[in-house]
Write an enzyme that holds these catalytic residues in place. Structure first.
Site, PDB file in Angstrom:
ATOM      1  CG  HIS A  95      -1.877   0.993   1.438  1.00 36.44           C
ATOM      2  ND1 HIS A  95      -1.583   2.301   1.775  1.00 36.44           N
ATOM      3  CD2 HIS A  95      -3.228   0.931   1.351  1.00 36.44           C
ATOM      4  CE1 HIS A  95      -2.705   2.992   1.873  1.00 36.44           C
ATOM      5  NE2 HIS A  95      -3.718   2.202   1.621  1.00 36.44           N
TER       6      HIS A  95
ATOM      7  CG  ASP B 111       0.729  -2.362   6.284  1.00 34.90           C
ATOM      8  OD1 ASP B 111       0.566  -1.864   5.165  1.00 34.90           O
ATOM      9  OD2 ASP B 111      -0.178  -2.365   7.157  1.00 34.90           O
TER      10      ASP B 111
ATOM     11  CD  GLN C 252      -6.937  -4.271   4.505  1.00 33.52           C
ATOM     12  OE1 GLN C 252      -7.957  -4.918   4.752  1.00 33.52           O
ATOM     13  NE2 GLN C 252      -6.973  -2.973   4.240  1.00 33.52           N
TER      14      GLN C 252
ATOM     15  CE  LYS D 182      -7.071   0.051   6.325  1.00 35.17           C
ATOM     16  NZ  LYS D 182      -7.809   0.656   5.237  1.00 35.17           N
TER      17      LYS D 182
ATOM     18  CB  CYS E  10      -3.726   3.360  -1.421  1.00 40.75           C
ATOM     19  SG  CYS E  10      -4.847   4.706  -1.107  1.00 40.75           S
TER      20      CYS E  10
END
Lengths: 424, 151
Positions: A140, A217, A220, A243, A381
């Protein structure tokens, strides 16, 4: 059944854990029962943001109704109460991630701020001209641009792990990227554009063999996979509250104490200091060194409520349920002519990106929207990902614990109507 | 689904499937690229502009149905028009898609452009409808070889 006909009754598909009561879960999320364009909302845009359970909404309302005060500084009752609630949330997140210490949990605005913090604080102190940072081709923008900015500032270089046509990272190529100038690795756990689950444990081990720290990261991953930061042995882990069924404007940076201790502050201001004179200022201990100014107190407390809610259901059963949803949707898509799924890794979760031969994603999205179905269209993104697959945009459906098989059926029906409109 | 039919009218679907003037113009003396980075709509507008008249106009590129149909209809309407007439039509089109003008009152003048009268109900798609027009406008203004973006 048509979405327009009213309430969607969940159906237990083969292989689903029968104890997972999706009907009850849907009852916890007020927004799922609203109408959109005169139809029942079918919310399939969870990778963009998740909806909030009543308990999170109530927690925030209660905070502002009867608990609100600035934290850490006051000696009055409300200040102590707000501080207690905020710090309790920190401990909940520490337990949730299985971090070793609560002060390894830094509250930030979100994943993007977390990564920027590490890039600027760890990066500026420890990297120099000619050093190399490894990221991947499926990141991303929030895990690309902070490193690009750092590279521009100090003259470091970005190296990119390539992926195959299924959207799987090429681990042999990853190994080859290491040189004696490699100083940092930053990789996504679960890709927002492709749904790929990366073998991060292996990626981390590869970096650690060479004494190189790794940031994961987890924006998600946090709501679709069980995460244990000590089991992964990642050095930094970031995620966003919104999220994870929590409010916007709050997120978490986890960092191993030894790294955070040695890092200089990211933002200066109140609360991150021990003492201030015009001659010299000393900085506060962890975690406060990285929490300048009045934080998003309501957000932090709301995020704690979201953690409680998800833990009470159990991520394990959520993961199993979502796997069935994705399997059902992927199979259904396979029989739609002129539809191609983008992101066909063996290990995937939640995300189904697709393109249609003769219909642009924007048009797909608008037509589905008129059926009350919310998906996302565009580059998500992740422009480098789009370029890698030779496209400019995809349509993306992304599932969460409150979605149902019936909603996927509605999505299929919606795609059929796209065919009808375009005569394809 | 009336609203959907109103957006994806037959005229738009037709011009998307079989766009008019959809080719490069070798003798063009104006060429501008237009790009919407949010969705990837990307077009190049070619003009042969002589003595203040659009002698020929064509376009290349790719994008959603709204943007392609808009570019196609624009190219049909503007061929042979003066720069002044083209700018007037552009203004009228912009007013329609942003909902400033009631298309019903101007149906005759609008002709095929009336097909875009419901774009104003789809705010996220307005940029799709206007991309080719903004690009054409830049070409008329002499911003040759420029790149126009919606952002």
């Amino acid at each position: 059944m048509s979405v327009a006909q009213g309430k969607i009754k969940p159906k237990i598909a083969d292989g689903l854990p029968s104890s997972f009561d999706v009907e009850k879960i849907r009852g916890d999320f007020p927004i799922l029962h609203r109408q959109v364009r005169g139809q029942r909302l079918v919310y399939l845009d969870n990778a963009a943001t998740t909806q909030k359970p009543r308990c999170v909404i109530d927690t925030i309302e209660k905070y502002y109704t009867s608990q609100n005060s600035n934290i850490h500084r006051g000696v009055h009752y409300l200040s102590e109460l707000a501080t207690k609630l905020y710090e309790e949330s920190r401990k909940k997140i520490k337990r949730f991630l299985n971090a070793a210490k609560a002060h390894e949990i830094i509250f930030v605005r979100g994943t993007t701020e977390g990564i920027n913090l590490v890039a600027q604080s760890y990066g500026r102190k420890n990297l120099t001209a000619g050093d190399e940072i490894i990221i991947s081709a499926m990141e991303h923008h929030s895990n690309i641009v902070p490193w690009q900015l750092l590279c521009e500032q100090i003259g470091a270089v970005l190296r990119v792990v390539p992926m195959n046509d299924h959207g799987e990272l090429l681990l042999d190529e990853y190994e080859k990227l290491f040189t004696d100038r490699t100083k940092f690795v930053s990789i996504v756990y679960l890709s927002n554009a492709l749904g790929t689950i990366n073998p991060v444990k292996r990626i981390i081990a590869g970096a650690h063999e060479r004494n190189i720290p790794v940031l994961i990261d987890g924006a998600q991953a946090v709501s679709h996979l069980s995460v244990d930061v000590r089991d992964l042995d990642c050095d930094f882990y970031v995620f966003s509250g919104h999220k994870f069924f929590g409010p916007t404007g709050i997120g978490v940076l986890y960092g191993k104490e030894k790294f955070l201790d040695a890092m200089p502050p990211y933002q200066g201001g109140g609360d991150m200091i021990k003492s201030v004179t015009f001659e010299k200022t000393t900085f506060n201990d962890l975690p406060y060194k990285f929490e300048a100014g009045t934080p998003n107190v309501a957000g932090g407390i709301g995020l704690g409520a979201a953690v409680d809610y998800i833990c009470q259901i159990g991520l394990k059963s959520i993961v199993a349920y979502e796997r069935e949803l994705l399997r059902y949707a992927t199979n259904a898509f396979a029989s739609i002519s002129d539809l191609r799924i983008i992101g066909t890794a063996k290990e995937k979760a939640s995300v189904l990106s697709f393109v249609m031969k003769s219909v642009h994603p924007h048009d797909i999205g608008t037509i589905l929207d008129r059926h009350g179905i919310a998906i996302r269209t565009g580059h998500h993104c992740a422009q480098p990902v789009m370029k890698r697959f030779g496209i400019t945009a995809t349509a993306r459906a992304s599932f969460a614990l409150y979605n149902t098989i019936e909603e996927i059926d509605a999505l299929i029906e919606g795609i059929n109507s796209v065919h009808k409109v375009f005569g394809s | 689904m009336n609203e959907l039919r109103d957006l994806y009218q037959q005229v738009i679907l037709d011009h998307n499937k079989s766009p008019r003037n959809f080719h490069k113009l070798d003798l063009a003396n104006r060429k501008v690229e237009g790009y919407n980075p949010l969705c990837g709509d990307h077009y190049t507008i070619y003009l042969i502009l002589e003595d203040g008249v659009i002698k020929d106009i064509s376009f290349e590129g790719s994008g959603c149905a709204i943007s392609k149909a808009s570019a196609s209809i624009m190219s049909s309407m503007l061929k042979g028009k003066t720069v002044g007439e083209a700018e007037e039509i552009f203004e009228r089109f912009r007013a329609i898609v942003t909902g400033q003008v009631d298309a019903e009152e101007h149906l005759i003048e609008l002709g095929k452009l009336a097909a875009f009268s419901n774009v104003c109900d789809f705010p996220a798609r307005v940029k799709c409808a206007t991309l080719a027009w903004h690009t054409m406008h830049a070409a008329i203004e002499g911003k040759n070889d420029a790149k126009v973006s919606t952002e």
